[in-house]
Each structure stands twice: as structure tokens, then as C-alpha cells.
Design an enzyme around this catalytic site. Structure first.
Site, PDB file in Angstrom:
ATOM      1  N   ASP A 143       0.944  -1.386  -0.118  1.00  0.00           N
ATOM      2  CA  ASP A 143       0.287  -0.137  -0.162  1.00  0.00           C
ATOM      3  C   ASP A 143       0.764   1.035   0.054  1.00  0.00           C
ATOM      4  O   ASP A 143       0.584   2.159  -0.382  1.00  0.00           O
ATOM      5  CB  ASP A 143      -1.040  -0.122   0.991  1.00  0.00           C
ATOM      6  CG  ASP A 143      -0.559   0.065   2.805  1.00  0.00           C
ATOM      7  OD1 ASP A 143       0.709  -0.579   2.342  1.00  0.00           O
ATOM      8  OD2 ASP A 143      -0.908   0.274   3.388  1.00  0.00           O
ATOM      9  N   HIS A 144       1.874   1.123   0.458  1.00  0.00           N
ATOM     10  CA  HIS A 144       2.975   2.545   0.405  1.00  0.00           C
ATOM     11  C   HIS A 144       3.914   2.659  -0.458  1.00  0.00           C
ATOM     12  O   HIS A 144       4.213   3.599  -1.300  1.00  0.00           O
ATOM     13  CB  HIS A 144       3.836   1.990   1.509  1.00  0.00           C
ATOM     14  CG  HIS A 144       3.253   2.469   2.713  1.00  0.00           C
ATOM     15  ND1 HIS A 144       1.905   2.028   3.531  1.00  0.00           N
ATOM     16  CD2 HIS A 144       3.890   3.406   4.252  1.00  0.00           C
ATOM     17  CE1 HIS A 144       1.703   2.510   4.730  1.00  0.00           C
ATOM     18  NE2 HIS A 144       2.789   3.544   5.038  1.00  0.00           N
ATOM     19  N   ASP A 170       3.752  -0.722  12.059  1.00  0.00           N
ATOM     20  CA  ASP A 170       2.816   0.290  10.754  1.00  0.00           C
ATOM     21  C   ASP A 170       2.694   0.968  12.443  1.00  0.00           C
ATOM     22  O   ASP A 170       1.769   0.340  13.221  1.00  0.00           O
ATOM     23  CB  ASP A 170       1.880   0.543  10.234  1.00  0.00           C
ATOM     24  CG  ASP A 170       1.677   1.727   9.403  1.00  0.00           C
ATOM     25  OD1 ASP A 170       1.736   2.465   8.377  1.00  0.00           O
ATOM     26  OD2 ASP A 170       0.818   2.745  10.214  1.00  0.00           O
ATOM     27  N   ARG A 230      -2.097  12.617   9.971  1.00  0.00           N
ATOM     28  CA  ARG A 230      -0.380  13.300  10.632  1.00  0.00           C
ATOM     29  C   ARG A 230      -0.446  14.459   9.937  1.00  0.00           C
ATOM     30  O   ARG A 230      -0.592  14.857   7.941  1.00  0.00           O
ATOM     31  CB  ARG A 230       0.659  12.633  10.193  1.00  0.00           C
ATOM     32  CG  ARG A 230       0.309  10.916  11.107  1.00  0.00           C
ATOM     33  CD  ARG A 230       1.748  10.606  11.699  1.00  0.00           C
ATOM     34  NE  ARG A 230       2.383  10.091  13.139  1.00  0.00           N
ATOM     35  CZ  ARG A 230       2.407   8.683  12.572  1.00  0.00           C
ATOM     36  NH1 ARG A 230       2.701   8.245  11.444  1.00  0.00           N
ATOM     37  NH2 ARG A 230       2.022   8.137  13.601  1.00  0.00           N
ATOM     38  N   SER A 266       5.699   7.796  13.110  1.00  0.00           N
ATOM     39  CA  SER A 266       5.687   6.260  12.265  1.00  0.00           C
ATOM     40  C   SER A 266       6.306   5.771  12.886  1.00  0.00           C
ATOM     41  O   SER A 266       7.824   5.371  13.624  1.00  0.00           O
ATOM     42  CB  SER A 266       6.783   6.727  11.030  1.00  0.00           C
ATOM     43  OG  SER A 266       5.973   5.262   9.805  1.00  0.00           O
ATOM     44  N   ARG A 269       8.084   3.263  11.476  1.00  0.00           N
ATOM     45  CA  ARG A 269      10.191   2.917  10.799  1.00  0.00           C
ATOM     46  C   ARG A 269      11.004   2.324  12.345  1.00  0.00           C
ATOM     47  O   ARG A 269      11.406   3.778  12.311  1.00  0.00           O
ATOM     48  CB  ARG A 269      10.202   3.928  10.212  1.00  0.00           C
ATOM     49  CG  ARG A 269      10.253   5.083  10.075  1.00  0.00           C
ATOM     50  CD  ARG A 269      10.189   5.952   8.586  1.00  0.00           C
ATOM     51  NE  ARG A 269       8.494   6.406   8.559  1.00  0.00           N
ATOM     52  CZ  ARG A 269       8.580   7.484   7.936  1.00  0.00           C
ATOM     53  NH1 ARG A 269       9.075   8.508   7.796  1.00  0.00           N
ATOM     54  NH2 ARG A 269       7.082   7.394   7.929  1.00  0.00           N
TER      55      ARG A 269
END
Length: 754
Positions: free
Chosen positions: A95-96, A160, A448, A643, A645
Site C-alpha cells: 500500500d505504501h 506500522d 498526520r 511512524s 519505521r
């Protein structure tokens, strides 16, 4: 029929006895959060009660979810673990990496071609290790999880930060780094500090223009971006039960913006309706059989102050719509005050673009309510003043809203429908003209709104609102427009007022999709070859990080002393850098390029102590690494917010940073640093931040007796020969100290297989 139904049955079968044991040990009624946590202990039935905010606890999550940007590194790490198959149900969602530029079909085709080697890698590695694979275009991870995998009373982790979305279906769902996911997929326990509990009592009922999004926008204003750190937020009350399941998901999703570990709601009729509507009547039936265990004990909600660490009460009858921003999701302004605030702060009031959708607000109900406003444009003789875009959350939603006529309604007002993907919300938006850096305003229903987040322009003032409020503001083209009270001038010069939005909670004809986009893994993956080219600039097999050398760290250089907000976006930007998420060395070229240097107020400009010259942060760090010189990064409060990440932790580790010293950490980032064998330290006295000078040589002393709750010492040797020293704290427990000594948690997993 639901996925993993036997696993769900097993969770419900053991839940009553485990909850009873926990209630006996704690000697009190239990919140929903406590019930789920105690029923997912790694040890099984609890043998002791745990202290909130203090006890480190091993848990056994039911499942793992990964999105394509983070899955690359998570699965590259899992490949080193030596396991033939994942130990718990796991999924990957593409999706990213889909850029929003033209429209859905065109953009998806471009993405599939552009990212072919990444998708081939993720598809093959999923096939080999028994992981469900959701193809590009299937939808955003959190929407797809809600539609297919989330279940009341379950526990999941995801790579995520918005994994918390699944709290809308009564889960404890927590965002983690890839190393945590790797542990769980390898069959190991997952560690979390037992969270504190914040209770939010919702009274009354949403009405008119207000929506679930306004609840979390108000909560964000109350708690700020760090007020939920270390806590689970549990919502309850008549306002909660009167709300749709997907509305609950919206609230939980954006709970990541207050730093909360996660958020959740007790099981109720809205969740049963959603499960049935998404083809999971069997899960609803199972949940109904244990429903008393899927919400808090009655005494808790009757006297919440006795059972929560903090209680907030919100009256939905009087709640008004909010706009949060710009540049931070906790600057909350009720719509009635926006004109005053915009004038006071000099915010641009002309709205250029309104964007709805994303993982936060792309449910059928969201789109239906926005479409009810779009229909009024023609009916009332209006024209939409701003550009308008829709990002559906999944193919299931997109197909259904097309069938039900909503997309044609949006087409009639000139809207653009982007792919079922993250798109602008994660910075994957090829917005024309953004490179000019012009001051402008957008409104969106995302979660965000940090500077440069959506379009890369630091001068884009982004405001967060509900989809219906975004739609109304896009029609008006004016940030100060209040649809509750104001009128618009139509094409005939008449004053017209928008009617309040309406929309069905769930589609009357049910959900539908010709191809939802799911690919099941091979029944036997032992012969599957994982596709990684040795010459790829997007994928790189990992080498283990070196173990700690066994001594104090001496003569470290200061890489950067970051000033103010330093999120994971500042440490490892998304947008165009997403393409390197599977190549640690290449993506390390974005390390800390968004952080503001305390000493010159510039970004990506730090002093190289070896040459005395200023240059980009990554290049400077590479010079230190080449010279065999260790470094330290110093930061401010809530460092690593945003995030999940893990690249923000892996990049400094890869390039030779030895420690990160800050006033305070965001939870996920601190854990990610620990997992990668880094030192994550906090000032015992925040004022000591001011003692660190640009040309210091820095020693970290006391590592020979590194132990839980035992401070370390920082020694500063200034350029003029003077010195300073002060204590620094850490939150490492015994297991985490072993991660540090071994050079990372993955090294321990690998060693356990040999």
C-alpha cells in the site's frame, strides 16, 4: 468464513480461565485492556500481577501484519532467523509504494511496473514462509486488516504505527518495528512494558456535523502528541456503543498521534454488525458466546476513576467539529474558532486541495457522508472551489462505493479518485507545483500533518478534519467557513446553506468486490526461491551488526544535536525515499536530513569534527565510519515520535552511530533502537542538554556494569580542554541489555537456531 477461525476459537476458549486468574491475582475488577493483556501472556495463565508503567511483560500476539515499506526490512531480518515458516498468522500489504499522481488505474499500473522487483520479493518471501500477501491495489493495510483479520479480544502487532486501527474491533493492536515482528514470526515472545490506562468516557450521541474523527481530534488537543505515551486508551460509555465500528476504528487509528501504545473499545452490537457485513458472521457468533469477557467488568465503567490512571469525559451531544493543525496533529481548534485562530496566526485561508480517505477515514460510512455533501453542489447551484481527491481504503470499499453511485457523485464535482493506497497521507503525492515551496493550505482526513508530510512542501499548511468537514471546506474553498452556521453564494447569487451530512453505516446491498487482491502462500514453501538481485539498488540482504566490544565508549564525536521536534519523518523521511526501504545502505542517505541542527538552525548541515567543514548529515557520518570514529546523536523531547519505521533506528546503527541521548523518547523508536543493539539514553537532568557543545569529545562510562535501573555517565571533553560530566538514564532490562551486548536482538535469535 473468516481467516484463521481455529486460532480465534482457541483465543476465546482460553480467555475465561485466564481472565478469572488475573482477576483473582489483582484482587479487583478488570478493564478490557487488562483482560486482553492477561489472556495473551507468554507464560499462559498469569502467575503474578503486573505493575502498570513498570513491569516488562512477555506476550504472545495472535498475528502480525506488515505493509510493503516496512515488510521489506522485517522480512529481510526474518530470513536470517533460520525458521522455515512463520509461527503465527502473518500478512503483507502492498500500500505504501503507490504514488498518487493522475488517477487510480494509471497510478497503479505505473507503481506495479516501477516497484516490480520489490513486489516480486515480497510475493516470493511470503510464498516461502507461509505469509498471506495482499497485492498492490488491494488496499491500505489497516483497512484490509479491519475487514478481514481483526477480531474482538485479540492481540496483534504490526509494522506500522497505525496498526492501532484494529482497536475499532475491540483488539489490542500495537505498532512495532520490524525486529519485534521478526521475533513473533519466529515463535518468540514479544516484550512490552505493562501499559498505564487512560479511560475516555463518551456520553451523549454524535449528531449533525460531528463525527468520530472529532472525538480523537479533541482528545489529541487534550493529551497532546505525547500525553498517551506508555498508555492504552480505552473508550466506553453510551457514546461509544452508539457509534459505528468503523468510527471506532478512526478514533483508535489516530490514537497513534497522542503517543498511545494503542486504543480500544469494548465489544458491542456495532462490531457484530460489521463482522457480519464483512463475511465474518462466524466470528460474531464466537464473540457473542464470550461477550462478557470482551468488555470491562461492570464496576470499571461505573466507577472509572478507581480503575484508570486518568479519565477524560467528552459529551458527544455538545461536541463540535474540529480542525487540527497546522504542522502538528494536536493543535485542536473547534470550527467555530477557526476564523479567529487563522487571523491571529496568519494562516492562509484559501484552501487549495481537500483530500479524503486514507487508513483513518475511508469506511463506507465516511464516503457516504461525504457523498451526501457532494450531491448538494449541483442541487444547490454551487461549484467546488478547491481541488478534491478521494483515496479509498480498500478494493472492497472502492468497488462497493462505485456500485452504489458515490464515485459518480464525486466525479460530478470534478474529484480525482486515487488508488486504494496510502498516497498523499504517507507523502506519495506527486502534487503539481509543490516543488515551488509556496505558502498554501490544504485540508485532509488523514492522521498526520507534519511539515512536508503530504507533498514535500514545508510551506503547506495542512489541517486534519473529518471527511465530511473536509468536503464542506473544499466546496467553500475557505478555511474559515463554518458549515454549521455559514452560507455560501451559489451561481445565481443566492445564499444557500449546506445540509448536515448523512450516510449509512454499512451498505444496504452488502460489500462486494470482483477481486479483493489476496494471494495465499504456497502450501509447501520449502522449494520457493526468494527473489533478490545482487545488483539491485532497492533490495539488499542484511549482514549482522557487530557485537559490543566489551568496554566503555570513548572519544565519540557529536553527529548532531537536534533541536525541537524530531519525528521519524525527520530521522528517515518517507516520500521518494520509500523506494529504498529494502536497501539499508541506500536509504541511509536520508538519515537525519530533516533534523534541525541546534548550532546553526539548519537542516542536513552539521560539522565534521575531522575536517572542520560543514556538510550533509549522512555524508558526515559516513566519513566518521570510514575513519573508525563512533558518534552520538543528541535530541530533544519525544524523540522519534510518529511512524513505527525501524529504518530510523537501523540507519544510524548501520552508519556507526553508537548512542542516542535525548530528553525523552517516543515508545516505538526507543524499542527499535534497543532491538538494533543501540544505546538509547535519556538525560537524568534535562538541563544537561545545554552542556553539549559542537566540538565535544564524548565518553559513555559505566557499560562494564550495565544493569537495569543503574545510571550511566556521560563525560564531555570540550574543545578548550574543560570537562563536564553528568548522569544519564535508560530503561533497559536484563534481556534488552543482552541485545546490546550481542549487537542486536536478531543476533540472539540466529544464535538460538544453530
Amino acid at each position: 468464513m473468516a481467516f484463521d477461525i481455529e486460532m480465534i476459537k482457541a483465543v476465546y476458549d482460553r480467555m475465561p480461565a485466564r481472565i478469572a486468574a488475573a482477576r483473582a491475582l489483582t484482587g479487583k475488577p478488570l478493564t478490557l485492556t487488562e483482560k486482553i493483556l492477561y489472556s495473551h501472556l507468554w507464560e499462559g495463565t498469569a502467575s503474578s500481577a503486573y505493575a502498570r508503567g513498570a513491569s516488562y511483560v512477555d506476550f504472545a500476539p495472535d498475528r502480525v501484519a506488515m505493509q510493503d515499506a516496512t515488510a521489506q526490512m522485517a522480512l529481510l531480518q526474518f530470513m536470517q532467523a533460520g525458521r522455515p515458516q512463520v509461527a503465527v498468522p502473518s500478512t503483507v500489504h502492498c500500500d505504501h509504494l503507490i504514488e498518487a499522481k493522475v488517477a487510480s488505474t494509471t497510478d497503479l499500473k505505473v507503481a506495479v511496473d516501477k516497484n516490480k522487483e520489490v513486489y516480486d520479493f515480497l510475493s516470493s518471501v511470503s510464498d516461502k514462509y507461509g505469509i498471506g500477501f495482499w497485492k498492490p491495489g488491494a488496499g491500505i493495510i489497516h483497512q484490509v486488516v479491519l475487514e478481514n483479520y481483526a477480531f474482538p479480544g485479540g492481540m496483534m502487532i504490526g509494522t506500522d504505527s497505525h496498526t492501532v486501527n484494529a482497536g475499532g474491533l475491540g483488539m489490542i493492536a500495537i505498532g512495532v518495528g520490524g525486529a519485534d515482528a521478526c521475533d513473533v514470526m519466529a515463535g518468540l515472545a514479544w516484550e512490552l512494558k505493562f501499559p498505564k490506562l487512560i479511560g475516555v468516557k463518551l456520553t451523549g450521541k454524535l449528531n449533525g456535523w460531528t463525527s468520530p474523527k472529532d472525538v480523537i481530534l479533541k482528545v489529541a488537543g487534550i493529551l497532546t502528541v505525547k500525553g498517551g505515551t506508555g498508555a492504552v486508551v480505552e473508550y466506553f460509555g453510551e457514546g461509544a456503543t452508539s457509534m459505528s465500528c468503523t468510527g471506532k476504528g478512526t478514533i483508535c487509528n489516530m490514537g497513534a498521534e497522542i503517543g498511545a501504545t494503542t486504543s480500544t473499545f469494548g465489544y458491542d452490537a456495532s462490531m457484530a454488525r460489521y463482522l457480519e457485513s464483512t463475511g465474518r458472521a462466524d466470528v460474531a457468533a464466537l464473540a457473542n458466546g464470550v461477550k462478557e469477557h470482551l468488555t470491562a467488568d461492570p464496576e470499571v465503567y461505573a466507577n472509572p476513576e478507581k480503575y484508570f490512571d486518568q479519565v477524560i469525559e467528552i459529551d458527544l451531544d455538545t461536541l463540535e467539529p474540529y480542525l487540527n493543525g497546522p504542522f502538528t496533529p494536536d493543535l485542536a481548534t473547534p470550527i467555530s474558532k477557526m476564523k479567529e485562530m487563522a487571523e491571529k496566526n496568519g494562516w492562509p485561508t484559501k484552501i487549495e486541495v481537500g483530500l479524503i480517505g486514507s487508513c483513518t477515514n475511508s469506511s463506507y460510512e465516511d464516503i457516504a457522508r461525504a457523498a451526501s455533501l457532494a450531491k448538494q453542489v449541483a442541487a444547490k447551484g454551487l461549484k467546488t472551489k478547491a481541488q478534491f481527491t478521494i483515496t479509498p481504503g480498500s478494493e472492497l470499499v472502492r468497488y462497493t462505493i462505485e456500485r452504489d453511485g458515490f464515485i459518480s457523485t464525486f466525479d460530478s464535482i470534478g474529484a480525482t479518485v486515487f488508488s486504494n493506497a496510502c498516497g498523499p497521507c504517507i507523502g506519495q503525492w506527486a502534487r503539481p507545483g509543490a516543488e515551488k515551496g509556496e505558502k498554501n493550505t490544504i485540508v485532509h482526513s488523514f492522521n498526520r500533518n507534519f511539515a512536508k508530510r503530504a507533498d514535500g512542501n514545508p510551506n503547506t499548511f495542512a489541517f486534519v478534519a473529518s471527511p465530511e468537514m473536509v468536503t464542506a471546506l473544499a466546496i467553500a474553498g475557505d478555511l474559515t467557513f463554518n458549515p454549521l452556521t455559514d452560507t455560501l453564494t451559489n451561481e445565481k447569487g443566492e445564499q444557500v446553506k449546506l445540509d448536515a451530512p448523512t450516510g449509512d453505516e454499512l451498505p444496504k446491498l452488502g460489500f462486494a468486490a470482483e477481486d479483493a487482491g489476496y494471494q495465499a502462500p504456497a502450501a509447501d514453501g520449502s522449494g520457493v526461491q526468494v527473489k533478490v538481485s545482487a545488483t539491485s539498488d532497492r533490495l539488499q540482504l542484511l549482514d549482522p551488526f557487530a557485537a559490543w566490544e566489551g568496554s566503555d565508549l570513548k572519544g565519540l564525536k557529536l553527529l548532531i544535536k537536534a533541536k525541537g521536534k524530531c519525528t521519524t519523518d525527520h530521522i528517515s523521511m518517507a516520500g521518494p525515499w520509500l523506494k529504498y526501504r529494502g536497501h539499508l545502505d541506500n536509504i541511509s542517505n536520508n538519515m537525519l536530513i530533516g533534523a534541525v541542527n541546534f548550532f546553526n538552525e539548519k537542516t542536513d548541515n552539521v560539522k565534521n569534527a575531522l575536517t572542520g567543514e560543514y556538510g550533509p548529515v549522512p555524508a558526515t557520518q559516513r566519513a566518521y565510519k570510514a575513519a573508525g570514529v563512533g558518534t552520538i546523536v543528541v535530541g530533544d523531547t519525544n524523540y522519534g515520535e510518529g511512524s513505527s519505521r525501524e529504518h530510523a533506528a537501523m540507519e544510524p546503527r548501520h552508519l556507526g552511530v553508537r548512542a542516542v541521548l535525548v530528553k525523552s523518547f517516543a515508545r516505538i523508536h526507543e524499542t527499535n533502537l534497543k532491538k538494533q543493539g543501540m544505546l538509547a539514553l535519556t538525560f537524568a537532568n534535562e538541563a544537561d542538554y545545554d552542556k553539549i557543545q559542537e566540538d565535544d569529545a564524548i565518553n559513555i562510562v559505566g557499560l562494564g556494569s550495565f544493569a537495569p535501573e543503574k545510571s550511566l555517565t556521560i563525560e564531555l571533553v570540550h574543545a578548550d580542554g574543560s570537562t563536564d560530566s553528568f548522569a544519564v538514564n535508560h530503561t533497559y532490562n536484563e534481556q534488552q541489555i543482552e541485545w546490546f551486548k550481542a549487537g542486536g536482538a536478531l543476533n540472539i535469535i540466529r544464535a538460538s537456531v544453530k
